[in-house]
Design an enzyme around this catalytic site. Sequence first.
Site, PDB file in Angstrom:
ATOM      1  N   ASP A 106       0.828  -1.209   0.000  1.00  0.00           N
ATOM      2  CA  ASP A 106       0.000   0.000   0.000  1.00  0.00           C
ATOM      3  C   ASP A 106       0.861   1.258   0.000  1.00  0.00           C
ATOM      4  O   ASP A 106       1.490   1.582   0.999  1.00  0.00           O
ATOM      5  CB  ASP A 106      -0.903  -0.016   1.239  1.00  0.00           C
ATOM      6  CG  ASP A 106      -1.910   1.112   1.224  1.00  0.00           C
ATOM      7  OD1 ASP A 106      -2.098   1.739   0.159  1.00  0.00           O
ATOM      8  OD2 ASP A 106      -2.514   1.382   2.271  1.00  0.00           O
ATOM      9  N   ASP A 334      -1.611   5.320  -5.688  1.00  0.00           N
ATOM     10  CA  ASP A 334      -1.962   4.471  -4.551  1.00  0.00           C
ATOM     11  C   ASP A 334      -2.187   3.027  -4.971  1.00  0.00           C
ATOM     12  O   ASP A 334      -3.224   2.688  -5.541  1.00  0.00           O
ATOM     13  CB  ASP A 334      -3.224   5.036  -3.883  1.00  0.00           C
ATOM     14  CG  ASP A 334      -3.577   4.280  -2.610  1.00  0.00           C
ATOM     15  OD1 ASP A 334      -2.813   3.384  -2.212  1.00  0.00           O
ATOM     16  OD2 ASP A 334      -4.623   4.584  -2.020  1.00  0.00           O
TER      17      ASP A 334
END
Length: 446
Positions: A106, A334
Site C-alpha cells: 500500500d 496508490d
Amino acid sequence: MSSASILYKCIVLYCAVSRSWALNANAINLKTYSPVAAGLPTPDDISSHVSELTRASGKSRSRAFINALQSKHRSTATTALNSVLNGQVITTNIKFGSKSFSAVVDTGSSDTWLAHSNFQCIDPSTSLNVTRSQCAFGPTYDISKSFRAIKNENFNVSYLDGEYLNGYMGHEYVSIADINIKNQEVAIVDEAAWLGDGVSSGLVGLAFPGLTTSFAGTNPLTDNVNFTITYSPIFTSMTKQHLVAPMFSIALGREKTPSMMAFGGVPPVPHSKSFARSPLQILAVNPTEGTPMFTFYTITVGGVSYSVATDAPISYGKWQNPFAANSSFQVSIDSGTTFIQMPTSIAEAVNGLFDPPAVFDDDQGAYVTECTAKVPQFGVQIAQRMFNIDSRDMLLQSDGLDAGKCITGVSDGGDGPYFLGDVFLRNVVAVFDVGASEMRFASRLD
Ligand SMILES: *[C@@H]1O[C@H](CO)[C@@H](O)[C@H](O)[C@H]1NC(C)=O
Ligand SMILES: *[C@@H]1O[C@H](CO)[C@@H](O)[C@H](O)[C@H]1NC(C)=O
Ligand SMILES: *[C@@H]1O[C@H](CO)[C@@H](O)[C@H](O)[C@H]1NC(C)=O
Ligand SMILES: *[C@@H]1O[C@H](CO)[C@@H](O)[C@H](O)[C@H]1NC(C)=O
C-alpha cells in the site's frame, strides 16, 4: 480476490481531511515549497532487490456482509467503494523475525502491520465480535524472540472502506526483497475489523512518515487524531540505514505479465526508455511543528483525455475534451486503491462513452456496464506525456454483479482526494523517487 478485497485503503484520518489540506496548501503555495533540498534522481537501473507481487485470490464474502458494510458507508456519505473485485489485492512477501508472511502493498498508508495470532475479529458493519476466520487473514503472527514491544503506545487506524484496526507497536527485524531492516517499528494488530483475502496477514505501508498512526497511551478510545506519533516507516528506515538508494518502484502486470516491486532501482520488465517526471507535492502541514510535510505520493496531472473507442492512441497535444490542457488537478499514486478515482465530471463523461454506457450503481459504489462493452480511449497526462489506459484494464469482474456485468476502471472520486490506483499502475513502471522528491513513469511494453 476476492475477495474481499480491499479496495480503498486510504486511511480515514488523512483522506477525509486531505481536501482541506490541499486547499490550505494552495493558499500558502505549498505546491512550490520544497521542504528538503531534493537530491539527484536515483538512476532507473535494474535493482537487485526485487520482490515478486501476487494478486491475492481468497474466497468471497457473503453478500449480506458486504451489503451491510455498504449501507453503513452510504449513511456516512463517503465515496467509499465496496465492490468485491476479483484478483485485485496486490501482495508481497515480508519477513517479521525469521518468519515469512504475505502482506498487502500500500503506497497510500505508512504503517506496516501483521495480525497477531490471538487477535479479535470484529464485524465492521455491526462492530460485534465475530470468529477469527471471518476476518480472512492468512497465517497470523506469534511474537518472535526478536520482537521488542514499545510501552505505552497504541496503533489505531481506520481505512475509508470501513475497515479498522487496533493494536500495539514494537520493534522487529523486518526483511523484504532481501533487504534486512533492523529495529523496524511495526504494528501488531489485536483487534481487526477487516475484509481479508484469505492469503495476506497484514499490510506494508510505503508512504511517508507523516501518515503513521500510532498514539501515546494504551487506550484507543482516547487517541486524538491531532497527536499521532511519527516514526520511520519501512522505506524510510531502509534509506536511513543506507540499505538502498532512496527510491522504489512498482510494476503491476496483468494475467500473463509479472508484477514486481523493486527497491533502489526498477524491476526487470520491458518499458519505454524515457520516463515522465513529476514533482511530489506537499498536502499537509505537520500539526505539531507547523512545517510542511510529505504524506501521500501526490502529483499534479496536466489533465485527462478521452474519446470513443478508436484504434489510435491519444497523443499529447490532441486534446479531445474540455478537461484537456488547462485542467490540472492533484492525484495520489496508490497501490492500495483499485481504480482510477477522478473528479465527478470526468468520471461521468468517461463512463458515458462506454458502449453501452456505464451507469453508476449505488450498491457497488461504482460504474457498471456489460463485460463486452466497447471501451473508450482514456489517457492521463503527466509531465506533457499521455499515458493511455489499456482497454483490458477498463472493465473489471466483480462478485455480486448480475451475470455478464462488469465494473469500469474509472470511478467517481467526488470532491477528492483523487487517485491513480491499480488500473493505472498496470500500464506503467512507476518510480517513487523519494530522494529527488519526484514520481517517474515509463510506459510498460509487455
Ligand atoms: C470483544 O472482544 C474483546 C477482546 O477479546 C473483549 O475484550 C470484549 O469484551 C468483547 N466484547 C464483547 C461484547 O463480547
Ligand atoms: C481508535 O480506535 C477506537 C476503537 O476502535 C475508535 O473508536 C477510534 O475512533 C479510533 N481513533 C482514531 C483516532 O483512529
Ligand atoms: C484537531 O484539530 C482540528 C484543527 O485544529 C480541530 O478542529 C479538531 O477539533 C481537533 N480534533 C480533536 C479530536 O482534538
Ligand atoms: C490555458 O490557460 C492559459 C491562461 O489562462 C491560456 O493562455 C491558454 O491559452 C490555455 N491553453 C489552452 C490549451 O486552453
